[in-house]
Every structure is written in C-alpha cells, then in structure tokens.
Scaffold this active site. Sequence first.
Site, PDB file in Angstrom:
ATOM      1  N   HIS A 189       0.832  -1.346   0.047  1.00  0.00           N
ATOM      2  CA  HIS A 189      -0.065   0.105  -0.030  1.00  0.00           C
ATOM      3  C   HIS A 189       0.729   1.163  -0.111  1.00  0.00           C
ATOM      4  CE1 HIS A 189      -3.406  -2.531   1.752  1.00  0.00           C
ATOM      5  NE2 HIS A 189      -3.789  -2.413   0.393  1.00  0.00           N
ATOM      6  N   ALA A 190       0.505   2.184  -0.994  1.00  0.00           N
ATOM      7  CA  ALA A 190       1.468   3.352  -1.125  1.00  0.00           C
ATOM      8  C   ALA A 190       1.739   4.332  -0.105  1.00  0.00           C
ATOM      9  CB  ALA A 190       0.861   3.940  -2.543  1.00  0.00           C
ATOM     10  N   ARG A 191       0.556   4.677   0.567  1.00  0.00           N
ATOM     11  CA  ARG A 191       0.752   5.581   1.671  1.00  0.00           C
ATOM     12  C   ARG A 191       1.272   5.212   3.068  1.00  0.00           C
ATOM     13  NH1 ARG A 191      -5.656   6.709   2.329  1.00  0.00           N
ATOM     14  NH2 ARG A 191      -6.467   4.588   3.048  1.00  0.00           N
ATOM     15  N   GLU A 192       1.600   3.730   3.142  1.00  0.00           N
ATOM     16  CA  GLU A 192       1.941   3.118   4.325  1.00  0.00           C
ATOM     17  C   GLU A 192       3.375   3.148   4.336  1.00  0.00           C
ATOM     18  OE1 GLU A 192       0.188  -0.708   4.199  1.00  0.00           O
ATOM     19  OE2 GLU A 192      -1.938   0.544   4.138  1.00  0.00           O
ATOM     20  N   ARG A 232      -3.349   4.940  -2.245  1.00  0.00           N
ATOM     21  CA  ARG A 232      -3.222   3.554  -1.563  1.00  0.00           C
ATOM     22  C   ARG A 232      -3.167   2.646  -2.543  1.00  0.00           C
ATOM     23  NH1 ARG A 232      -5.577  -0.026   2.695  1.00  0.00           N
ATOM     24  NH2 ARG A 232      -6.849  -1.910   1.684  1.00  0.00           N
ATOM     25  N   ASN A 269      -3.850  -5.396  -2.216  1.00  0.00           N
ATOM     26  CA  ASN A 269      -3.994  -6.356  -1.204  1.00  0.00           C
ATOM     27  C   ASN A 269      -5.395  -7.156  -1.161  1.00  0.00           C
ATOM     28  OD1 ASN A 269      -2.551  -7.970   0.528  1.00  0.00           O
ATOM     29  ND2 ASN A 269      -3.338  -7.121   2.314  1.00  0.00           N
ATOM     30  N   ARG A 270      -6.062  -6.877  -2.509  1.00  0.00           N
ATOM     31  CA  ARG A 270      -7.362  -7.318  -2.528  1.00  0.00           C
ATOM     32  C   ARG A 270      -7.206  -8.142  -3.980  1.00  0.00           C
ATOM     33  NH1 ARG A 270      -7.001  -5.636   1.701  1.00  0.00           N
ATOM     34  NH2 ARG A 270      -8.760  -4.447   2.870  1.00  0.00           N
ATOM     35  N   HIS A 295       2.915  -3.719   6.703  1.00  0.00           N
ATOM     36  CA  HIS A 295       1.657  -2.569   6.116  1.00  0.00           C
ATOM     37  C   HIS A 295       1.734  -1.767   7.707  1.00  0.00           C
ATOM     38  CE1 HIS A 295      -0.891  -4.660   3.047  1.00  0.00           C
ATOM     39  NE2 HIS A 295      -0.065  -5.627   3.414  1.00  0.00           N
ATOM     40  N   SER A 296       0.933  -0.780   7.392  1.00  0.00           N
ATOM     41  CA  SER A 296       0.640   0.310   8.730  1.00  0.00           C
ATOM     42  C   SER A 296      -0.847   0.790   8.522  1.00  0.00           C
ATOM     43  CB  SER A 296       1.629   1.319   8.658  1.00  0.00           C
ATOM     44  OG  SER A 296       1.478   2.251   7.851  1.00  0.00           O
ATOM     45  N   TYR A 297      -1.349   1.275   9.512  1.00  0.00           N
ATOM     46  CA  TYR A 297      -0.851   1.298  10.831  1.00  0.00           C
ATOM     47  C   TYR A 297      -2.038   0.592  11.457  1.00  0.00           C
ATOM     48  CZ  TYR A 297      -4.674   4.864  11.045  1.00  0.00           C
ATOM     49  OH  TYR A 297      -5.823   5.664  10.886  1.00  0.00           O
ATOM     50  N   TYR A 325     -10.381  -7.409  10.266  1.00  0.00           N
ATOM     51  CA  TYR A 325     -11.840  -7.386   9.269  1.00  0.00           C
ATOM     52  C   TYR A 325     -11.695  -8.414   8.530  1.00  0.00           C
ATOM     53  CZ  TYR A 325      -8.842  -3.728   7.102  1.00  0.00           C
ATOM     54  OH  TYR A 325      -8.034  -3.167   6.544  1.00  0.00           O
ATOM     55  N   GLU A 334       0.933  -4.922  10.718  1.00  0.00           N
ATOM     56  CA  GLU A 334       0.581  -3.630  10.793  1.00  0.00           C
ATOM     57  C   GLU A 334       1.292  -2.775  11.922  1.00  0.00           C
ATOM     58  OE1 GLU A 334      -1.795  -2.440   8.436  1.00  0.00           O
ATOM     59  OE2 GLU A 334      -3.683  -2.383   9.672  1.00  0.00           O
TER      60      GLU A 334
HETATM   61  C1  9B3 Z   1      -6.067  -7.469   4.909  1.00  0.00           C
HETATM   62  C2  9B3 Z   1      -6.137  -8.771   4.217  1.00  0.00           C
HETATM   63 CL1  9B3 Z   1      -7.479  -9.036   3.001  1.00  0.00          CL
HETATM   64  C3  9B3 Z   1      -5.509  -9.773   4.559  1.00  0.00           C
HETATM   65  N1  9B3 Z   1      -5.465 -10.929   4.055  1.00  0.00           N
HETATM   66  N2  9B3 Z   1      -4.333  -9.571   5.479  1.00  0.00           N
HETATM   67  C4  9B3 Z   1      -4.319  -8.476   5.920  1.00  0.00           C
HETATM   68  C5  9B3 Z   1      -5.146  -7.460   5.633  1.00  0.00           C
HETATM   69  C6  9B3 Z   1      -5.010  -5.954   6.238  1.00  0.00           C
HETATM   70  C7  9B3 Z   1      -4.222  -4.747   5.463  1.00  0.00           C
HETATM   71  C8  9B3 Z   1      -5.123  -4.684   4.468  1.00  0.00           C
HETATM   72  O1  9B3 Z   1      -4.809  -4.758   3.304  1.00  0.00           O
HETATM   73  O2  9B3 Z   1      -6.313  -3.965   4.473  1.00  0.00           O
HETATM   74  C9  9B3 Z   1      -3.948  -3.584   6.357  1.00  0.00           C
HETATM   75 SE1  9B3 Z   1      -3.611  -1.984   5.455  1.00  0.00          SE
HETATM   76 ZN    ZN Z   2      -1.902  -1.912   4.198  1.00  0.00          ZN
HETATM   77 ZN    ZN Z   3      -2.893  -1.095   7.069  1.00  0.00          ZN
END
Ligand code: 9B3
Ligand code: ZN
Ligand code: ZN
Length: 419
Positions: free
Chosen positions: A178-181, A236, A253-254, A306-308, A358, A380
Amino acid sequence: MKLLCLLGLVAAVLADPAIQRFDGEKVFRLKPTSERAVWFMRGLADIATIDFWRPDSIDQVAVDIDVDFRVGVKDIAKIQDLLDESGLEYEVLIEDLQPMIEQQLDNKERSATQHSYIKYNDMDTINAWITSTVARNSNFMSLTEIGTSYEGRPIYAIKIGAKTGRSKPAIFMDCGIHAREWISPAFCQWFVQEAIGTYGSDPTMTNILDTMDFLVVPVINVDGYSYTWSNNRMWRKTRSRKPGSNCRGVDPNRNWDAGWCTVGASSNPCAETYCGPQVESEKEVQAIANFIRLHKKSIKAYLTIHSYSQMCLFPYSYTYDLASNHNELNKIAKGAINTLASLYGTQYTYGPGATTIYLAAGGSDDWAYDLGIKYSFTFELRDTGRYGFMLPESQIKPTCEETMLAIKYIANYVTNNLY
Ligand code: 9B3
Ligand code: ZN
Ligand code: ZN
Ligand code: ZN
C-alpha cells in the site's frame, strides 16, 4: 494588490504543479458502540467523499471497531455538524492534515536525495540504495528484478544470506504493497541494513542467515509509492487504468487468489478496496505471485509489512475458518509481539485477520498460506492513529528496532522448525 495575489498563485503553482494539498482536511475517529452508530457511519459515507483509514472501507465498519476517516475540506462543516447532532462518541484525530504531512519529514539532517535509514526515501533514492547496497555486499546478497510495474518501473527482490553453495530454505518478506504506508518500505530498508550489520556478531541473526536466505522486496507498489511523493500523499492503490472508468488503481492487497472479491473488497474501480477486474490483474501482484510460485519449494515463511494499527495477523482474513496450524501461528504471533513490546512497550494485538482486523478477501498472506507456506504473517506497524500514515521520521528508528525483534523471533522459529 490583484497582481500580487496573482503572482502568489503562480508561485504556488510553479512550486509543485502536481502535488495535491490537504489544507484543512480532518481525520475523525468514531467509536460505533451500537448498530445505530454503524448505520450513521454508512449514512455519512453516502453523502460525502470519505477516505477510510481504518478499517479501510465502509463494508468493514462494525459495532465496537473504531473508524478513522478523512474528510475533505468542503464536507467538514457538514460532517462535523452531523457528528455533533448524533450524540455519538467521536474524536478529531487530526485537525489539519497538511501541516501533519509537512511535519512528518522531521529529520533535521534530511537531504532530498541522500539515502538515510532514519528518513523516508523516495522511489529513486530507494532504487539507487538497492543497487549500491547489493553491489557493496555481493558476497552476501544478490539482486533480481522480478518484474515491472504498470508504469514500467522495476520491482526488485534482494536475496540475503550466507552463500553455502547449496540452495537454502528461504523467508520471503515484502514491503510497500500500500503506497501511503510509508513506514513499511522504511522497515524493509532497515531490515536489510541490520541483517548485514549484525551477521557474524549477533548469534541469532548469524544462525538464521547461515541456515536460510531472506528474500526482501523493499517496495512492491512502486508506481503508487512514487505517486505518494509526486502527487497525492494519501494514495493507496496501484496506478493502472481500467477501460470504462476514470478512476485509477486496484487495491494490491485485494487482488490475490484467496476468496477473491467475495468479502471486504469492492468491485467498484473507484473504491479504495477495488479488487480489480480479475485475480492477479495487477502486474505488481503477478510479479510477486510468479516469483513465489517459482520458489515455492524453498519458501518456508511469508511476511508482509503494512501500517498502521499495531497488529500481527495471520490467516485467514477471507473466512472465519481457522488455519490448520492455527495454534502454532497463534503461539508464534504471541511470542513475536511480546518480544516487540519488550523494547519500548509498544502494544500489539494479534490473531487471525478475520477476527482481529476485518473479514476481507484477496490478501497476500492468505494466498501464500493456501499455496502451502504455513508461516504467513501480516504486520501492521505503528501507530494506532495519533499520526496514522504520517508517522514522523523521528519514529522510524524505534519502530524498526522493535519490529526487527518480532521478525527475528519468527525467522528464528522457522529456522529451528524447518519442515
Ligand atoms: C487485509 C487482508 Cl485482505 C489480509 N489478507 N491480510 C491483512 C489485511 C490488512 C491490510 C489490508 O490490506 O487492509 C491492512 Se492495510
Ligand atoms: Zn496496507
Ligand atoms: Zn494497514
Ligand atoms: Zn531464483
């Protein structure tokens, strides 16, 4: 007078024509302690453009999870009124984002182009550092360009470890999905330096690097990271274009093949958690996925930074099902965060992503785990919202030092439990 104003305007524009400013933008934290509060938050998201910082989309807002969100200047008065009238509990985390962005670069000795481990380095500086560091330590490191980004930038993996002449098991670690982290790439740089610097003197590091190799990707999302320096500090996603939409970028990350786009992700190209038109649509994700598939037999652990939020997460995030070695992962995560806390007392939470942060699909840790890499963790890093993505440079050193302890703890465990 008019002329002066005009001159001022011209000067401001010439200073940096592309860079977006965030004057007067605020970051709020709502503590939704009831379903009503969750509905209220959804309502806000419908009437204003809201940038979710944590969790990272409206779908993930739920009772008892703090919501940190950024609101643009034109919607602030309206949103703050609604918050006040609602009677719900909220805080203003950041009063004005623009000074925060400027204060983040608080290292007094900073120079724009000189690399430093205790400042944030831009993409060109990081790339120059990668090349020169590997060249200076060629007995101990090697460099692979594992692919290029949408905009054609190279993506590098650095292999670090004692050269034994045999192929060694490895631990893969990436930063900057993620770019902003920004603290994430800073940590990968710190790690590389620390690994070379303590090999031979620190017995744990020596044992790890005698037995295993580290494969470190300092920045995956190279286009996004560059864009946070040149245009928009809050970016991001990747920077790819999609036919039929003016919005750019996919959440890298999706985009992985792990319950892809089923939960906690959006199929709307304008969303911050856009999963992309298909699995691995992003060149940056393809580059890493192909590299890991190619070295699947030797890769024993997958770490992604990642952060945060200060969390140590492990699979799964896309389902509430527990990982087959859940108890072992839980024990490792607990050990890692305890050693992390031993340095400065920084408190982390830990557990499966789905219940700790989540429910969300398409993440790299889940993908690596399902590929067969049984030790898979997402970190994180600092903080918990005081500065958020704008963690000041003065916190790079303590953050990296404590994180180093956690990463070494996991690496040491894997080294001593090779399968
Ligand atoms: C999100 C997912 Cl989908 C995963 N498999 N593991 C960690 C995360 C948290 C990061 C995200 O991409 O939202 C935190 Se920035
Ligand atoms: Zn992230
Ligand atoms: Zn994060
Ligand atoms: Zn190779």
